[in-house]
Scaffold this active site. Sequence first.
Site, mmCIF file in Angstrom:
data_model
loop_
_atom_site.group_PDB
_atom_site.id
_atom_site.type_symbol
_atom_site.label_atom_id
_atom_site.label_comp_id
_atom_site.label_asym_id
_atom_site.label_seq_id
_atom_site.Cartn_x
_atom_site.Cartn_y
_atom_site.Cartn_z
ATOM 1 N N GLY A 20 0.793 -1.232 0.000
ATOM 2 C CA GLY A 20 0.000 0.000 0.000
ATOM 3 C C GLY A 20 0.822 1.276 0.000
ATOM 4 O O GLY A 20 0.324 2.314 0.437
ATOM 5 N N SER A 21 2.062 1.207 -0.518
ATOM 6 C CA SER A 21 2.845 2.456 -0.517
ATOM 7 C C SER A 21 2.249 3.464 -1.509
ATOM 8 O O SER A 21 2.202 4.661 -1.218
ATOM 9 C CB SER A 21 4.319 2.184 -0.812
ATOM 10 N N ASN A 22 1.748 2.987 -2.642
ATOM 11 C CA ASN A 22 1.069 3.909 -3.574
ATOM 12 C C ASN A 22 -0.192 4.474 -2.922
ATOM 13 O O ASN A 22 -0.494 5.654 -3.073
ATOM 14 C CB ASN A 22 0.721 3.197 -4.884
ATOM 15 N N LEU A 97 -10.629 -7.644 -12.202
ATOM 16 C CA LEU A 97 -12.047 -7.282 -12.077
ATOM 17 C C LEU A 97 -12.811 -7.819 -13.290
ATOM 18 O O LEU A 97 -12.251 -7.904 -14.397
ATOM 19 C CB LEU A 97 -12.180 -5.761 -11.994
ATOM 20 N N ASN A 111 -5.169 2.269 -13.119
ATOM 21 C CA ASN A 111 -4.252 1.278 -12.553
ATOM 22 C C ASN A 111 -2.827 1.789 -12.726
ATOM 23 O O ASN A 111 -2.531 2.523 -13.673
ATOM 24 C CB ASN A 111 -4.404 -0.058 -13.287
ATOM 25 N N HIS A 113 1.031 0.302 -13.225
ATOM 26 C CA HIS A 113 1.722 -0.943 -13.566
ATOM 27 C C HIS A 113 3.221 -0.672 -13.648
ATOM 28 O O HIS A 113 3.641 0.327 -14.239
ATOM 29 C CB HIS A 113 1.196 -1.485 -14.897
ATOM 30 N N ASP A 149 -3.940 -4.933 -18.405
ATOM 31 C CA ASP A 149 -2.907 -3.888 -18.584
ATOM 32 C C ASP A 149 -2.909 -3.273 -19.987
ATOM 33 O O ASP A 149 -1.849 -2.979 -20.551
ATOM 34 C CB ASP A 149 -1.512 -4.474 -18.273
HETATM 35 C C1 GAR Z 1 3.656 -1.515 -7.407
HETATM 36 O O1 GAR Z 1 4.937 -1.618 -7.975
HETATM 37 C C2 GAR Z 1 2.592 -1.595 -8.490
HETATM 38 O O2 GAR Z 1 2.959 -0.977 -9.684
HETATM 39 C C3 GAR Z 1 2.497 -3.073 -8.680
HETATM 40 O O3 GAR Z 1 2.569 -3.615 -7.377
HETATM 41 C C4 GAR Z 1 3.348 -2.744 -6.550
HETATM 42 C C5 GAR Z 1 2.514 -2.401 -5.342
HETATM 43 O O4 GAR Z 1 3.236 -1.659 -4.416
HETATM 44 N N1 GAR Z 1 1.282 -3.409 -9.329
HETATM 45 C C6 GAR Z 1 1.152 -4.438 -10.163
HETATM 46 O O5 GAR Z 1 2.067 -5.187 -10.432
HETATM 47 C C7 GAR Z 1 -0.224 -4.608 -10.746
HETATM 48 N N2 GAR Z 1 -0.203 -5.529 -11.818
HETATM 49 P P1 GAR Z 1 2.482 -0.923 -3.212
HETATM 50 O O6 GAR Z 1 1.496 -1.925 -2.616
HETATM 51 O O7 GAR Z 1 3.562 -0.572 -2.262
HETATM 52 O O8 GAR Z 1 1.780 0.277 -3.782
#
Ligand code: GAR
Length: 193
Positions: A20-22, A97, A111, A113, A149
């Site tokens: 969940g850093s994003n 989804l 999203n 990616h 994607d």
């Molecule tokens: C991020 O790098 C995001 O781009 C990727 O998972 C990580 C989540 O980090 N997402 C995917 O690969 C989706 N297909 P976070 O939980 O720290 O935000």
Amino acid sequence: MVGLTGVRKKKTAIFISGNGSNMKKLIKFSKLRNSPICVDLVLSNNKKANGIRYLKKTKIVSKIFNFKNNKDEEKILKILKKRKIDLICLAGFMKILSRDFIKKFNGKILNIHPSLLPKYKGLNTHERVIMNNEKFSGCTVHLVNSKLDSGKIILQKKVRINKNDNPKTLAKKILKEEHMLYPKAIKKLLSTT
Ligand code: GAR
């Protein structure tokens, strides 16, 4: 909620599966007076997600669903409707989804990616990028459509890969860029819709 510009902030739901850093960066961004969004809700398929633990310290409502069948999605749609959610941001959300769900929120699901789409869709992007001796990778914010994607690209950021990079160091470098790219992409999307 109304922002500095007098325009109502878009009520946003964030979907997460892990760290969940994003999500944290989006919450921080939403609190800026001139941000176009307010984070109203976080949904996760993983009750043990670090991101969910973090939310306990905030007032943001979080809910856990399996996202395994249509029934779950129906319940989720009801909640989103009830809370008048305008925008969904997938942030490290690892479930797919349904076509129906996406249709109902057409053009309103973003999203992030960790690759320069359309290259390296799907999982294990960094491993594949390193194995192919790519010179660059990066991250992409895109609209979600029914193909994995593949929706319209809103913004991308290119990242140079060094000789010493491995999947872990590359992931870290790209994640840092993701944190800056996602808010920019949201601003861009909402200024044109
Ligand atoms: C991020 O790098 C995001 O781009 C990727 O998972 C990580 C989540 O980090 N997402 C995917 O690969 C989706 N297909 P976070 O939980 O720290 O935000």
